[in-house]
Design an enzyme around this catalytic site. Structure first.
Site, PDB file in Angstrom:
ATOM      1  N   ASP A   1      37.941  35.507  41.583  1.00  0.00           N
ATOM      2  CA  ASP A   1      38.627  36.289  42.616  1.00  0.00           C
ATOM      3  C   ASP A   1      37.669  36.828  43.670  1.00  0.00           C
ATOM      4  O   ASP A   1      36.450  36.767  43.514  1.00  0.00           O
ATOM      5  CB  ASP A   1      39.436  37.432  41.974  1.00  0.00           C
ATOM      6  CG  ASP A   1      38.658  38.158  40.868  1.00  0.00           C
ATOM      7  OD1 ASP A   1      37.413  38.074  40.851  1.00  0.00           O
ATOM      8  OD2 ASP A   1      39.296  38.805  40.023  1.00  0.00           O
TER       9      ASP A   1
ATOM     10  N   ASP B   1      44.264  48.004  32.944  1.00  0.00           N
ATOM     11  CA  ASP B   1      45.715  47.781  32.956  1.00  0.00           C
ATOM     12  C   ASP B   1      46.091  46.441  32.315  1.00  0.00           C
ATOM     13  O   ASP B   1      47.226  45.979  32.437  1.00  0.00           O
ATOM     14  CB  ASP B   1      46.274  47.873  34.387  1.00  0.00           C
ATOM     15  CG  ASP B   1      45.743  46.774  35.311  1.00  0.00           C
ATOM     16  OD1 ASP B   1      44.900  45.952  34.871  1.00  0.00           O
ATOM     17  OD2 ASP B   1      46.173  46.731  36.477  1.00  0.00           O
TER      18      ASP B   1
ATOM     19  N   HIS C   1      44.842  43.461  33.060  1.00  0.00           N
ATOM     20  CA  HIS C   1      44.806  42.262  33.914  1.00  0.00           C
ATOM     21  C   HIS C   1      43.654  41.336  33.540  1.00  0.00           C
ATOM     22  O   HIS C   1      42.641  41.766  33.003  1.00  0.00           O
ATOM     23  CB  HIS C   1      44.755  42.628  35.405  1.00  0.00           C
ATOM     24  CG  HIS C   1      43.478  43.241  35.877  1.00  0.00           C
ATOM     25  ND1 HIS C   1      43.411  44.119  36.945  1.00  0.00           N
ATOM     26  CD2 HIS C   1      42.186  43.104  35.464  1.00  0.00           C
ATOM     27  CE1 HIS C   1      42.165  44.473  37.151  1.00  0.00           C
ATOM     28  NE2 HIS C   1      41.397  43.882  36.268  1.00  0.00           N
TER      29      HIS C   1
ATOM     30  N   GLU D   1      47.628  41.376  38.290  1.00  0.00           N
ATOM     31  CA  GLU D   1      48.069  42.713  37.924  1.00  0.00           C
ATOM     32  C   GLU D   1      49.368  42.654  37.114  1.00  0.00           C
ATOM     33  O   GLU D   1      50.063  41.621  37.126  1.00  0.00           O
ATOM     34  CB  GLU D   1      48.282  43.530  39.200  1.00  0.00           C
ATOM     35  CG  GLU D   1      47.019  43.698  40.047  1.00  0.00           C
ATOM     36  CD  GLU D   1      45.956  44.600  39.395  1.00  0.00           C
ATOM     37  OE1 GLU D   1      45.866  44.653  38.153  1.00  0.00           O
ATOM     38  OE2 GLU D   1      45.211  45.245  40.142  1.00  0.00           O
TER      39      GLU D   1
HETATM   40  P1  PGA Z   1      34.924  45.580  34.753  1.00  0.00           P
HETATM   41  O1  PGA Z   1      36.239  44.905  35.318  1.00  0.00           O
HETATM   42  O2  PGA Z   1      34.162  44.499  34.081  1.00  0.00           O
HETATM   43  O3  PGA Z   1      34.187  46.101  35.952  1.00  0.00           O
HETATM   44  O4  PGA Z   1      35.353  46.651  33.810  1.00  0.00           O
HETATM   45  C1  PGA Z   1      36.959  44.043  34.493  1.00  0.00           C
HETATM   46  C2  PGA Z   1      38.216  43.581  35.207  1.00  0.00           C
HETATM   47  O5  PGA Z   1      38.788  44.342  35.993  1.00  0.00           O
HETATM   48  O6  PGA Z   1      38.625  42.448  34.947  1.00  0.00           O
END
Ligand code: PGA
Length: 275
Positions: free
Chosen positions: A67, A136, A138, A143
């Site tokens: 992404d 959350d 994802h 999302e």
């Molecule tokens: P993070 O993000 O590794 O910075 O906790 C993970 C994600 O949002 O997939």
């Protein structure tokens, strides 16, 4: 799903790096799906060390990132392209033309997303996809409520994600609201998936993803439908798993399974029990 619990963040990164290295050693032109964020940093540091000290070779590797924020250029220090360059690409011998990160500044997102999907297929498909998980639930920027069949597209970020990621920006208002992301369906086409998670903040999402129902509310739960997922967790991220004793039992009975180590001892035991 194969669930492996490690003591801490560092061991998760090292274990993930061993799996990536094994993939590259058995297929030097492997296609890797890569993630950004705090979670995979330890993995990338270990891969850089393996490249420097053990000659781990990236010369034929192709990578596709999950992404990118819409509106950030490649050179913006907050872009995921920049993150990848600084934390992995510039430290290993990967060819620049083999690196794919979604563009945050294309003038035709629809065409770009279709092209990105095509490039993955034309490159032979993703052999090993690395994933983190959002608080959350994802995966990538899919999302809650994302279609479990979704493909690469633009998503509006959830408020929780914007707040979680504000630490990389000066102000909350600076966090982009839109991102271009591989879909859940795109991710599920990878041949093998590594889900990494650490810290107590991720514990509820990890438990929901691994043990909860398959639901678009927790897009990581779609991984339950994939035949080859390895979850590498630290103790904190694993702390809400109800079946933790079973995972530890499996780990004890079949150490090295994630590395696909074939164990004559294990084979003998199975043969013995089946006779
Ligand atoms: P993070 O993000 O590794 O910075 O906790 C993970 C994600 O949002 O997939």
């Amino acid at each position: 799903m194969e669930v492996i619990v490690h003591q801490d963040y560092e061991s998760v990164g090292r274990a993930a790096a061993r799996i990536v290295a094994q993939t590259l050693n058995s297929k030097p032109n492997a296609v890797l799906g890569l993630a950004t964020g705090s979670t995979p940093l330890g993995l990338y540091q270990e891969l850089v060390r393996m490249h420097r000290e053990e000659g781990l070779d990236f010369s034929q590797v192709v990578t596709f990132n999950l992404d990118e924020y819409v509106g950030l250029t490649k050179n913006d220090p907050r872009s995921y392209y920049h993150f990848m360059r600084e934390n992995l690409f510039r430290h290993v011998n990967i060819s620049p033309q083999n690196i794919y990160v979604p563009s945050g500044t294309t003038d035709n997102y629809h065409a770009f997303c279709a092209w990105y999907e095509r490039r993955i297929v034309e490159s032979g498909g993703i052999d090993l996809q690395v994933l983190g998980i959002g608080s959350d639930g994802h995966i990538a920027f899919n999302e809650p409520s994302s279609s479990l069949g979704s493909r690469t597209r633009i998503k509006t970020l959830a408020k929780q994600t914007i707040e979680d990621n504000a630490r990389f920006f000066d102000r909350l208002e600076d966090v982009p609201i839109y991102a271009i992301t591989m879909g859940v369906g795109t991710i599920l086409e990878a041949r093998r998936i590594l889900l990494l998670a650490n810290g107590t903040k991720k514990a509820p999402a990890v438990a929901a993803a691994i043990e909860g129902p398959i639901t678009s509310r927790i897009t990581a739960s779609a991984l339950q439908m994939h035949a080859d997922v390895t979850c590498l967790l630290d103790e904190a991220a694993a702390s809400q798993l109800e079946m933790i004793e079973y995972y530890r039992w499996v780990q004890a009975k079949h150490p090295g399974a994630a590395l696909r180590v074939s164990r004559p001892h294990f084979q003998r035991q199975i043969a013995h029990r089946m006779n």
